[in-house]
Motif scaffolding. Structure first.
Motif, PDB file in Angstrom:
ATOM      1  N   PHE A 130      27.733  43.457  40.447  1.00 33.64           N
ATOM      2  CA  PHE A 130      29.101  43.334  40.951  1.00 33.64           C
ATOM      3  C   PHE A 130      29.410  41.873  41.235  1.00 33.64           C
ATOM      4  O   PHE A 130      28.603  41.156  41.827  1.00 33.64           O
ATOM      5  N   GLN A 131      30.573  41.432  40.800  1.00 29.35           N
ATOM      6  CA  GLN A 131      30.983  40.056  41.014  1.00 29.35           C
ATOM      7  C   GLN A 131      32.168  40.030  41.974  1.00 29.35           C
ATOM      8  O   GLN A 131      33.283  40.357  41.610  1.00 29.35           O
ATOM      9  N   ASN A 132      31.879  39.661  43.194  1.00 26.30           N
ATOM     10  CA  ASN A 132      32.881  39.532  44.253  1.00 26.30           C
ATOM     11  C   ASN A 132      33.314  38.071  44.269  1.00 26.30           C
ATOM     12  O   ASN A 132      32.738  37.241  44.954  1.00 26.30           O
ATOM     13  N   ARG A 133      34.299  37.759  43.443  1.00 20.75           N
ATOM     14  CA  ARG A 133      34.720  36.367  43.240  1.00 20.75           C
ATOM     15  C   ARG A 133      36.177  36.174  43.658  1.00 20.75           C
ATOM     16  O   ARG A 133      36.987  37.079  43.486  1.00 20.75           O
ATOM     17  N   PRO A 134      36.521  34.993  44.152  1.00 15.28           N
ATOM     18  CA  PRO A 134      37.923  34.723  44.466  1.00 15.28           C
ATOM     19  C   PRO A 134      38.836  34.903  43.237  1.00 15.28           C
ATOM     20  O   PRO A 134      40.008  35.229  43.368  1.00 15.28           O
ATOM     21  N   SER A 135      38.270  34.734  42.046  1.00 11.44           N
ATOM     22  CA  SER A 135      39.058  34.909  40.819  1.00 11.44           C
ATOM     23  C   SER A 135      39.272  36.382  40.478  1.00 11.44           C
ATOM     24  O   SER A 135      40.054  36.699  39.586  1.00 11.44           O
ATOM     25  N   GLY A 136      38.580  37.265  41.191  1.00  9.54           N
ATOM     26  CA  GLY A 136      38.767  38.693  40.978  1.00  9.54           C
ATOM     27  C   GLY A 136      37.451  39.452  40.983  1.00  9.54           C
ATOM     28  O   GLY A 136      36.477  39.018  40.379  1.00  9.54           O
ATOM     29  N   VAL A 137      37.444  40.574  41.682  1.00  9.98           N
ATOM     30  CA  VAL A 137      36.251  41.419  41.710  1.00  9.98           C
ATOM     31  C   VAL A 137      36.149  42.165  40.386  1.00  9.98           C
ATOM     32  O   VAL A 137      37.153  42.639  39.854  1.00  9.98           O
ATOM     33  N   HIS A 138      34.929  42.235  39.845  1.00 11.14           N
ATOM     34  CA  HIS A 138      34.755  42.892  38.553  1.00 11.14           C
ATOM     35  C   HIS A 138      33.268  43.058  38.250  1.00 11.14           C
ATOM     36  O   HIS A 138      32.417  42.544  38.960  1.00 11.14           O
ATOM     37  N   TYR A 139      33.010  43.771  37.193  1.00  9.64           N
ATOM     38  CA  TYR A 139      31.686  43.822  36.575  1.00  9.64           C
ATOM     39  C   TYR A 139      31.860  43.303  35.154  1.00  9.64           C
ATOM     40  O   TYR A 139      32.857  43.606  34.502  1.00  9.64           O
ATOM     41  N   ASP A 140      30.901  42.532  34.682  1.00 12.86           N
ATOM     42  CA  ASP A 140      30.863  42.175  33.271  1.00 12.86           C
ATOM     43  C   ASP A 140      30.176  43.325  32.540  1.00 12.86           C
ATOM     44  O   ASP A 140      29.169  43.857  33.029  1.00 12.86           O
ATOM     45  N   VAL A 141      30.726  43.713  31.409  1.00 16.17           N
ATOM     46  CA  VAL A 141      30.139  44.806  30.632  1.00 16.17           C
ATOM     47  C   VAL A 141      29.965  44.370  29.189  1.00 16.17           C
ATOM     48  O   VAL A 141      30.862  43.767  28.604  1.00 16.17           O
ATOM     49  N   PRO A 142      28.806  44.649  28.597  1.00 17.94           N
ATOM     50  CA  PRO A 142      28.621  44.332  27.181  1.00 17.94           C
ATOM     51  C   PRO A 142      29.505  45.247  26.332  1.00 17.94           C
ATOM     52  O   PRO A 142      29.889  46.345  26.760  1.00 17.94           O
ATOM     53  N   ALA A 143      29.824  44.800  25.143  1.00 15.58           N
ATOM     54  CA  ALA A 143      30.747  45.518  24.259  1.00 15.58           C
ATOM     55  C   ALA A 143      30.413  47.002  24.091  1.00 15.58           C
ATOM     56  O   ALA A 143      31.323  47.831  24.152  1.00 15.58           O
ATOM     57  N   PRO A 144      29.149  47.391  23.899  1.00  9.93           N
ATOM     58  CA  PRO A 144      28.873  48.830  23.763  1.00  9.93           C
ATOM     59  C   PRO A 144      29.249  49.622  25.018  1.00  9.93           C
ATOM     60  O   PRO A 144      29.744  50.746  24.929  1.00  9.93           O
ATOM     61  N   LEU A 145      29.045  49.034  26.194  1.00  9.50           N
ATOM     62  CA  LEU A 145      29.432  49.721  27.429  1.00  9.50           C
ATOM     63  C   LEU A 145      30.947  49.745  27.594  1.00  9.50           C
ATOM     64  O   LEU A 145      31.483  50.640  28.242  1.00  9.50           O
ATOM     65  N   ARG A 146      31.650  48.778  27.012  1.00  6.25           N
ATOM     66  CA  ARG A 146      33.110  48.807  27.044  1.00  6.25           C
ATOM     67  C   ARG A 146      33.599  50.083  26.383  1.00  6.25           C
ATOM     68  O   ARG A 146      34.464  50.782  26.905  1.00  6.25           O
ATOM     69  N   GLN A 147      33.038  50.405  25.229  1.00  9.53           N
ATOM     70  CA  GLN A 147      33.428  51.623  24.521  1.00  9.53           C
ATOM     71  C   GLN A 147      33.068  52.871  25.326  1.00  9.53           C
ATOM     72  O   GLN A 147      33.835  53.832  25.366  1.00  9.53           O
ATOM     73  N   GLN A 148      31.928  52.840  25.990  1.00 10.18           N
ATOM     74  CA  GLN A 148      31.524  53.976  26.823  1.00 10.18           C
ATOM     75  C   GLN A 148      32.470  54.121  28.013  1.00 10.18           C
ATOM     76  O   GLN A 148      32.827  55.238  28.394  1.00 10.18           O
ATOM     77  N   ALA A 149      32.879  53.006  28.612  1.00  7.63           N
ATOM     78  CA  ALA A 149      33.819  53.050  29.741  1.00  7.63           C
ATOM     79  C   ALA A 149      35.141  53.693  29.310  1.00  7.63           C
ATOM     80  O   ALA A 149      35.708  54.522  30.037  1.00  7.63           O
ATOM     81  N   ILE A 150      35.607  53.338  28.142  1.00 15.10           N
ATOM     82  CA  ILE A 150      36.840  53.925  27.616  1.00 15.10           C
ATOM     83  C   ILE A 150      36.657  55.430  27.423  1.00 15.10           C
ATOM     84  O   ILE A 150      37.532  56.225  27.791  1.00 15.10           O
TER      85      ILE A 150
END
Length: 91
Positions: free
Chosen positions: A42-62
Motif C-alpha cells: 500500500f502506498q500512502n502518498r500525498p500524491s494519492g493512496v494506491h497500490y501498484d499492480v502489474p499488468a496481469p493483475l490489472r486484468q484480474q482486478a477488472i
C-alpha cells in the motif's frame, strides 16, 4: 462505491505497472487482498493512496469488478479519482 485501475502501465523491474485506487480505503484494501497484494505494498502518498499492480493483475482486478479508467480518454474521471486518492492520504 468503486475501485478503479488506470491504464498508466509504467515499465519497472521487467514488468508493466498500473495504479489501483478506490473511492474508500476499505474498498481499496479489500480489492488488493482479493488480488493477493500484501498490505505492505500500500502506498500512502500525498500524491494519492494506491497500490501498484502489474499488468496481469490489472486484468484480474477488472474481472473482479474494478472499473478500468484511461488517462487518455477519461481525463475528468481520472482527475476526480486522483483527487479523491490524495484526500485519503493519512500522515
Amino acid at each position: 462505491m468503486t475501485v478503479y485501475v488506470d491504464d498508466a502501465v509504467h515499465p519497472w523491474r521487467g514488468e508493466r505497472w498500473a495504479h489501483l485506487m478506490a473511492d474508500t480505503l476499505p474498498e481499496l484494501h479489500a480489492m488488493a487482498q482479493q488480488l493477493g497484494i500484501p498490505r505492505r505494498a500500500f502506498q500512502n502518498r500525498p500524491s494519492g493512496v494506491h497500490y501498484d499492480v502489474p499488468a496481469p493483475l490489472r486484468q484480474q482486478a477488472i474481472a473482479l469488478g474494478a472499473q478500468p479508467i484511461s488517462r487518455h480518454v477519461d481525463r475528468a474521471l481520472v482527475r476526480q479519482v486522483i483527487a479523491n486518492a490524495r484526500a485519503q492520504f493519512v500522515e
